[in-house]
Design a protein around this motif. Structure first.
Motif, PDB file in Angstrom:
ATOM      1  N   GLN A 123    -102.206  16.818  45.035  1.00  0.00           N
ATOM      2  CA  GLN A 123    -102.025  15.414  45.217  1.00  0.00           C
ATOM      3  C   GLN A 123    -102.336  14.780  46.591  1.00  0.00           C
ATOM      4  N   ARG A 124    -101.772  15.693  47.457  1.00  0.00           N
ATOM      5  CA  ARG A 124    -102.393  15.298  48.828  1.00  0.00           C
ATOM      6  C   ARG A 124    -103.865  15.090  48.957  1.00  0.00           C
ATOM      7  N   ILE A 125    -104.546  15.812  48.395  1.00  0.00           N
ATOM      8  CA  ILE A 125    -105.938  15.668  48.369  1.00  0.00           C
ATOM      9  C   ILE A 125    -106.333  14.203  47.988  1.00  0.00           C
ATOM     10  N   GLU A 126    -105.671  13.809  46.726  1.00  0.00           N
ATOM     11  CA  GLU A 126    -105.867  12.574  46.190  1.00  0.00           C
ATOM     12  C   GLU A 126    -105.727  11.503  47.035  1.00  0.00           C
ATOM     13  N   VAL A 127    -104.377  11.365  47.904  1.00  0.00           N
ATOM     14  CA  VAL A 127    -104.090  10.715  48.866  1.00  0.00           C
ATOM     15  C   VAL A 127    -105.016  10.456  49.961  1.00  0.00           C
ATOM     16  N   CYS A 128    -105.615  11.556  50.446  1.00  0.00           N
ATOM     17  CA  CYS A 128    -106.598  11.608  51.728  1.00  0.00           C
ATOM     18  C   CYS A 128    -107.809  10.922  50.952  1.00  0.00           C
ATOM     19  N   LEU A 129    -108.224  11.158  49.635  1.00  0.00           N
ATOM     20  CA  LEU A 129    -109.469  10.343  49.188  1.00  0.00           C
ATOM     21  C   LEU A 129    -109.310   9.006  49.129  1.00  0.00           C
ATOM     22  N   ARG A 130    -108.068   8.668  48.579  1.00  0.00           N
ATOM     23  CA  ARG A 130    -107.826   7.073  48.442  1.00  0.00           C
ATOM     24  C   ARG A 130    -107.800   6.535  49.822  1.00  0.00           C
ATOM     25  N   ALA A 131    -107.222   7.238  50.758  1.00  0.00           N
ATOM     26  CA  ALA A 131    -107.211   6.484  52.396  1.00  0.00           C
ATOM     27  C   ALA A 131    -108.797   6.316  52.781  1.00  0.00           C
ATOM     28  N   ALA A 132    -109.642   7.215  52.027  1.00  0.00           N
ATOM     29  CA  ALA A 132    -110.964   7.160  52.513  1.00  0.00           C
ATOM     30  C   ALA A 132    -111.785   6.243  51.639  1.00  0.00           C
ATOM     31  N   GLY A 133    -111.108   5.509  50.874  1.00  0.00           N
ATOM     32  CA  GLY A 133    -111.699   4.772  49.585  1.00  0.00           C
ATOM     33  C   GLY A 133    -112.385   5.522  48.705  1.00  0.00           C
ATOM     34  N   GLN A 134    -112.008   6.802  48.444  1.00  0.00           N
ATOM     35  CA  GLN A 134    -112.613   7.426  47.365  1.00  0.00           C
ATOM     36  C   GLN A 134    -111.694   7.891  46.392  1.00  0.00           C
ATOM     37  N   VAL A 135    -112.231   8.540  45.331  1.00  0.00           N
ATOM     38  CA  VAL A 135    -111.398   9.189  44.322  1.00  0.00           C
ATOM     39  C   VAL A 135    -111.816  10.686  43.741  1.00  0.00           C
ATOM     40  N   PRO A 136    -111.105  11.232  43.224  1.00  0.00           N
ATOM     41  CA  PRO A 136    -111.387  12.648  42.917  1.00  0.00           C
ATOM     42  C   PRO A 136    -112.743  12.625  41.593  1.00  0.00           C
ATOM     43  N   ALA A 137    -113.772  13.184  42.055  1.00  0.00           N
ATOM     44  CA  ALA A 137    -114.720  13.110  41.352  1.00  0.00           C
ATOM     45  C   ALA A 137    -115.598  14.436  41.526  1.00  0.00           C
ATOM     46  N   ARG A 138    -116.563  14.707  40.367  1.00  0.00           N
ATOM     47  CA  ARG A 138    -117.488  15.989  40.681  1.00  0.00           C
ATOM     48  C   ARG A 138    -118.284  15.737  41.906  1.00  0.00           C
TER      49      ARG A 138
END
Length: 275
Positions: free
Chosen positions: A242-257
């Motif tokens: 969930q922390r990774i998801e937060v970091c990705l969202r902050a960079a304008g990204q989402v979890p994906a392959r």
């Protein structure tokens, strides 16, 4: 004539009686709740297991207000089972209370009797011996298994540990921690051989099951509860991802392959943050 306060039952008993009256009303054929009336012991079993896990979660989170509520939900489960049993003229809530009181007194002769013990280990040994005697008394057949009574419905890790402890009590056990580690290595090699040989799914299930069983054995020799250890690992993974998801969202990204490399990088950072 109105009873004086001194003739009233204690407050805690009145509250228990109130709970039983609520359950009785819910199950009343004329005035009860249609959903509650439809339920059987088997149909509410999944809810009971869920409530027990919610109690465990509240304890793990050190959440006392939540624990108070979840224990109440679990107590309600006991009350409604007892009500269903009473409707079948099998037993009552009072019988449940009497049985557990008798059992606790019987299994604690060092507290309620004149038996003397010197350590907590001696208490555990006495407890297991009394449980074995009780199991034997319940069976008519002359020879019973030391593994009898380990409930099939237990979570697999919990049941594995209980089976291993039963066997260990009669001397069937790995000698020490190093042998437990060696057993895991052996089972892992067998898994690898099975996968390399492209064995069928049944054989793969068996080998992986043996590996998991060996991991429980290692946990037991370490004095670690395997179920709690895995639950804690699940919580850690959940928090870190969930922390990774937060970091990705902050960079304008989402979890994906396509973000696998970035997720791996963030995972290592989060592990250090939440160590």
């Amino acid at each position: 004539m109105t009873n004086s306060p001194s003739n009233q039952p204690p407050e805690d008993l009145r509250r228990i009686e109130a709970l039983l009256q609520i359950v009785a009303r819910l199950r009343d054929p004329q005035r009860g709740c249609p959903w509650d009336l439809k339920q059987t012991m088997r149909s509410i079993l999944p809810f009971t297991l869920e409530e027990a896990y919610e109690v465990a979660e509240a304890i793990e989170n050190d959440d006392m207000p939540e624990l108070r509520e979840e224990l109440g939900d679990l107590l309600f489960q006991v009350a409604i089972y007892a009500r269903m049993a009473e409707e079948q003229e099998a037993f009552s809530f009072e019988d449940v209370i009497e049985a557990i009181c008798d059992k606790m007194i019987r299994r604690h002769p060092h507290v309620f009797g004149d038996v003397r013990v010197e350590s907590e280990a001696e208490v555990r040994a006495n407890w297991e011996r009394m449980k074995a005697d009780e199991r034997e008394a319940k069976h008519e057949r002359p020879h019973i298994s030391v593994l009898d009574g380990v409930a099939q419905a237990l979570p697999a890790l919990v049941r594995a540990e209980k089976l291993q402890k039963r066997a260990a009590n009669v001397g069937f056990d790995l000698d020490d921690l190093s042998h437990a580690v060696e057993k895991i290595q052996e089972e892992l090699r067998e898994c690898e051989e099975t996968f390399a040989a492209h064995a069928d799914s049944t054989e793969r299930v068996h080998e992986l099951g043996d590996l998991l069983f060996s991991c429980v054995n290692l946990a037991r020799h370490l004095g670690v509860d395997a179920e709690q250890a895995l639950r804690a690992a699940n919580h850690r993974f959940e928090r870190r991802f969930q922390r990774i998801e937060v970091c990705l969202r902050a960079a304008g990204q989402v979890p994906a392959r396509s973000q696998r490399a970035e997720m791996d990088r963030l995972w290592e950072i989060v592990k250090q943050e939440q160590h």
